[in-house]
Design a protein around this motif. Structure first.
Motif, PDB file in Angstrom:
ATOM      1  N   MET A  22     -16.360   3.456 -17.888  1.00 34.80           N
ATOM      2  CA  MET A  22     -15.475   4.592 -17.982  1.00 34.80           C
ATOM      3  C   MET A  22     -14.257   4.154 -18.321  1.00 34.80           C
ATOM      4  O   MET A  22     -13.744   3.155 -18.489  1.00 34.80           O
ATOM      5  N   LEU A  23     -13.254   5.639 -18.805  1.00 30.70           N
ATOM      6  CA  LEU A  23     -11.930   5.131 -19.088  1.00 30.70           C
ATOM      7  C   LEU A  23     -10.871   5.749 -17.756  1.00 30.70           C
ATOM      8  O   LEU A  23     -10.997   6.642 -17.278  1.00 30.70           O
ATOM      9  N   ASP A  24     -10.051   4.535 -17.709  1.00 32.86           N
ATOM     10  CA  ASP A  24      -9.140   4.864 -16.670  1.00 32.86           C
ATOM     11  C   ASP A  24      -7.802   5.240 -17.352  1.00 32.86           C
ATOM     12  O   ASP A  24      -7.252   4.491 -18.176  1.00 32.86           O
ATOM     13  N   ILE A  25      -6.894   6.443 -16.939  1.00 35.04           N
ATOM     14  CA  ILE A  25      -5.565   6.721 -17.409  1.00 35.04           C
ATOM     15  C   ILE A  25      -4.754   6.632 -16.408  1.00 35.04           C
ATOM     16  O   ILE A  25      -5.067   7.242 -15.345  1.00 35.04           O
ATOM     17  N   TYR A  26      -3.633   6.127 -16.506  1.00 28.63           N
ATOM     18  CA  TYR A  26      -2.682   6.108 -15.483  1.00 28.63           C
ATOM     19  C   TYR A  26      -1.339   6.897 -16.146  1.00 28.63           C
ATOM     20  O   TYR A  26      -0.936   6.576 -17.097  1.00 28.63           O
ATOM     21  N   LEU A  27      -1.029   8.258 -15.648  1.00 27.41           N
ATOM     22  CA  LEU A  27       0.079   8.956 -15.879  1.00 27.41           C
ATOM     23  C   LEU A  27       1.098   8.953 -15.138  1.00 27.41           C
ATOM     24  O   LEU A  27       1.122   8.826 -13.830  1.00 27.41           O
ATOM     25  N   GLU A  28       2.249   8.100 -15.820  1.00 27.48           N
ATOM     26  CA  GLU A  28       3.423   7.770 -14.883  1.00 27.48           C
ATOM     27  C   GLU A  28       4.348   8.573 -14.871  1.00 27.48           C
ATOM     28  O   GLU A  28       4.673   9.287 -16.255  1.00 27.48           O
ATOM     29  N   GLY A  29       5.085   9.075 -14.003  1.00 29.92           N
ATOM     30  CA  GLY A  29       6.162   9.905 -13.855  1.00 29.92           C
ATOM     31  C   GLY A  29       7.007   9.936 -12.472  1.00 29.92           C
ATOM     32  O   GLY A  29       7.074   8.730 -11.807  1.00 29.92           O
ATOM     33  N   GLU A  30       7.897  10.702 -12.305  1.00 33.48           N
ATOM     34  CA  GLU A  30       8.660  11.055 -11.044  1.00 33.48           C
ATOM     35  C   GLU A  30       8.418  12.220 -10.351  1.00 33.48           C
ATOM     36  O   GLU A  30       8.257  13.310 -10.833  1.00 33.48           O
ATOM     37  N   ILE A  31       8.633  12.193  -8.851  1.00 37.86           N
ATOM     38  CA  ILE A  31       8.573  13.562  -8.342  1.00 37.86           C
ATOM     39  C   ILE A  31       9.992  13.360  -7.503  1.00 37.86           C
ATOM     40  O   ILE A  31      10.328  12.500  -6.713  1.00 37.86           O
ATOM     41  N   PHE A  43       5.414  17.058 -10.638  1.00 32.14           N
ATOM     42  CA  PHE A  43       5.593  15.698 -11.300  1.00 32.14           C
ATOM     43  C   PHE A  43       5.901  15.715 -12.837  1.00 32.14           C
ATOM     44  O   PHE A  43       5.429  16.495 -13.723  1.00 32.14           O
ATOM     45  N   LYS A  44       7.060  14.880 -12.887  1.00 31.79           N
ATOM     46  CA  LYS A  44       7.687  14.784 -14.285  1.00 31.79           C
ATOM     47  C   LYS A  44       7.400  13.532 -14.974  1.00 31.79           C
ATOM     48  O   LYS A  44       7.467  12.443 -14.734  1.00 31.79           O
ATOM     49  N   TYR A  45       6.476  13.979 -16.093  1.00 29.64           N
ATOM     50  CA  TYR A  45       5.872  12.915 -17.011  1.00 29.64           C
ATOM     51  C   TYR A  45       6.782  12.062 -17.652  1.00 29.64           C
ATOM     52  O   TYR A  45       7.597  12.354 -18.352  1.00 29.64           O
ATOM     53  N   ASN A 114       6.923   7.613  -8.023  1.00 35.90           N
ATOM     54  CA  ASN A 114       8.146   6.764  -7.554  1.00 35.90           C
ATOM     55  C   ASN A 114       7.276   5.753  -6.817  1.00 35.90           C
ATOM     56  O   ASN A 114       6.398   5.368  -6.059  1.00 35.90           O
ATOM     57  N   ASP A 115       7.937   4.418  -7.167  1.00 34.30           N
ATOM     58  CA  ASP A 115       7.381   3.175  -6.470  1.00 34.30           C
ATOM     59  C   ASP A 115       6.090   2.758  -6.916  1.00 34.30           C
ATOM     60  O   ASP A 115       5.388   2.458  -5.694  1.00 34.30           O
ATOM     61  N   HIS A 116       5.373   3.212  -7.914  1.00 33.40           N
ATOM     62  CA  HIS A 116       3.832   2.902  -8.251  1.00 33.40           C
ATOM     63  C   HIS A 116       3.202   3.760  -7.320  1.00 33.40           C
ATOM     64  O   HIS A 116       2.011   3.207  -7.082  1.00 33.40           O
TER      65      HIS A 116
END
Length: 481
Positions: A22-31, A43-45, A114-116
């Motif tokens: 499978m493919l893992d996607i990590y969308l990173e952002g801030e709340i 969630f702010k991408y 935030n903070d992973h």
């Protein structure tokens, strides 16, 4: 990867990973606020990253460990499938047996704020069984190439590739060819995994297989032994998360404590265990040591955000810096001759000093020589003649102290970084494999008389002779006794 030297001299051979990829996607952002439309966070991408998942992550871990890896699986003819295949190709993983299907590629998208912190996960999957034609194609591919592999790894995520019939055929064919099968299982429905070499459920999965809630360690061991007997496998490895692992065999049972000092993210930890377990078995490690090294790899993985594939040098440096490898439970600096390449890899970037000897009765002359040798670099490796080697060199009444005792005493000295044994009469082959930056010999030798001087100097290193302490020798001590 370059820093692993591809399992020096390719000793591991090839490993085939069969299972759901499978493919893992990590969308990173801030709340930082709640939506006015509904009581949910906004969630702010800010970015994204991709990683192979499932069986593909097992393959990526094996690749990071330096193994030559092939995949037998299925993925979609879609953009996500293309992305996954491109990533695997860039890693050098053989995807020639991956079937491109009309089904959607399995995708796990994690939202990391935030903070992973993982705040949500979204999945795309069509976990129905592959078609009869796809199953036939997979079996044909396996039949055509199975003799290329030393170990076969099954990664079952219940996404449809591993049908009951396919699994049974895989294990049957592997047994006929004398190839060990190591399988990460969710269950053993219809006995499909019977006959595998090693089964690896986690505690929750073993509870499901046993049909009961497994509480303490004794419950886990009992259920593991029952699975062992019912499945006719050689070993069952149960992962317990923070509780470590339990390895059960026909005549053995070991509990290995978890070695992760800081748990950041457990995503992919099981894949790392499976990969390093298979890699170490392929390399010739016994089952207990293979599990210990896999446990060390998992300890590194859980300290990282998301899926992470620790390198061989990373794992071996931590493993041989732990108390696990040392039979005495001591410093963790005692090495087997067969692990010389790992020792060298784990010290990459260090200025290595090497010296050798019998060290039968350690005296002040030895101590002074080792102290001076240590000053010439970052780490001192001491090669020690085996008992048979000492006997050939010194006579039938030597050594006075066994190899294990001599190595343990040396490893306890502050000047000594690592101790490694050799069985030959001279350490020439060991020096050639370690390839130290400085070769030290104590005594009144001429440079041309020092074993290994030629290979060290040819590699740009130097040879140093340290004078012995007058009147101090093992022979003189023994003569007084």
């Amino acid at each position: 990867m370059e820093d692993t030297k591809k399992f020096t001299d390719n000793k591991v051979g090839r490993i085939l990973v069969v299972g759901d990829i499978m493919l893992d996607i990590y969308l990173e952002g801030e709340i930082d606020r709640i939506s006015p439309e509904a009581p949910v966070p906004v969630f702010k991408y800010t970015g994204e990253r991709f990683s192979p998942g499932g069986g593909a992550n097992v393959a990526a871990n094996l690749n990071a460990a330096g193994a030559k890896v092939s995949l037998l699986s299925v993925t979609g003819k879609d953009a996500n499938g293309d992305k996954l295949m491109d990533m695997l190709a860039q890693m050098g993983i053989d995807t020639g047996m991956v079937i491109r299907s009309e089904r959607s590629t399995t995708v796990k998208t994690r939202f990391i704020a935030n903070d992973h912190q993982q705040v949500m996960r979204s999945d795309i999957e069509e976990p129905f069984d592959i078609s009869e034609d796809e199953e036939a194609a997979a079996l044909k591919a396996l039949n055509d190439r199975i003799e290329e592999y030393d170990i076969l790894v099954i990664s079952d995520y219940k996404k449809g590739f591993l049908t009951g019939h396919l699994v049974k055929e895989i294990i049957s064919l592997s047994r006929k060819k004398g190839i060990r099968v190591v399988a990460d299982i969710k269950d053993n429905k219809d006995g499909r995994y019977n006959g595998a070499y090693l089964l690896k459920p986690n505690k929750k999965e073993l509870s499901k297989i046993a049909g009961e809630n497994l509480g303490n360690k004794d419950d886990v061991i009992r259920a593991a032994k029952d699975l062992l007997n019912r499945s006719s496998c050689e070993y069952v490895l149960v992962t317990l998360g923070a509780g470590g692992m339990i390895l059960v065999g026909n005549d053995s049972c070991f509990h290995i404590p978890a070695c992760g000092k800081e748990v950041f993210d457990v995503t992919g930890a099981g894949d790392t265990v499976l990969a390093y377990l298979a890699a170490m078995l392929a390399l010739g490690k016994d089952e207990k040591e293979a599990v210990m090294i896999a446990n060390t790899a998992a300890g590194i993985e859980v300290g990282k955000a998301g899926t992470y594939q620790p390198s061989l040098s990373e794992v071996m440096a931590l493993f041989y810096g732990s108390a696990y490898d040392d039979p005495s439970g001591g410093s963790g600096r005692i090495w087997k001759r067969s692990d010389a390449a790992f020792l060298r890899d784990s010290l990459k970037g260090k200025r290595i000093v090497f010296t050798n000897g019998c060290f039968d009765v350690i005296h002040v002359g030895h101590i002074r020589c080792l102290n001076e040798a240590r000053k010439l670099g970052d780490v001192l490796i001491v090669g020690v003649n085996s008992d048979d080697s000492v006997k050939r060199l010194k006579g039938k009444n030597r050594p006075v102290n066994s190899l294990n005792d001599r190595m343990e005493v040396l490893a306890a000295l502050s000047s000594v970084g690592h101790v490694i044994s050799f069985d030959e009469d001279t350490p020439y082959e060991l020096i050639s494999e370690i390839m130290p930056d400085v070769l030290v010999k104590g005594g009144d030798y001429l440079r041309e008389e020092i074993v290994g001087a030629d290979v060290v100097e040819k590699n740009g290193g130097k040879v140093v002779i340290i004078p012995l302490t007058e009147g101090r020798s093992t022979t003189s001590i023994l003569e007084k006794m």
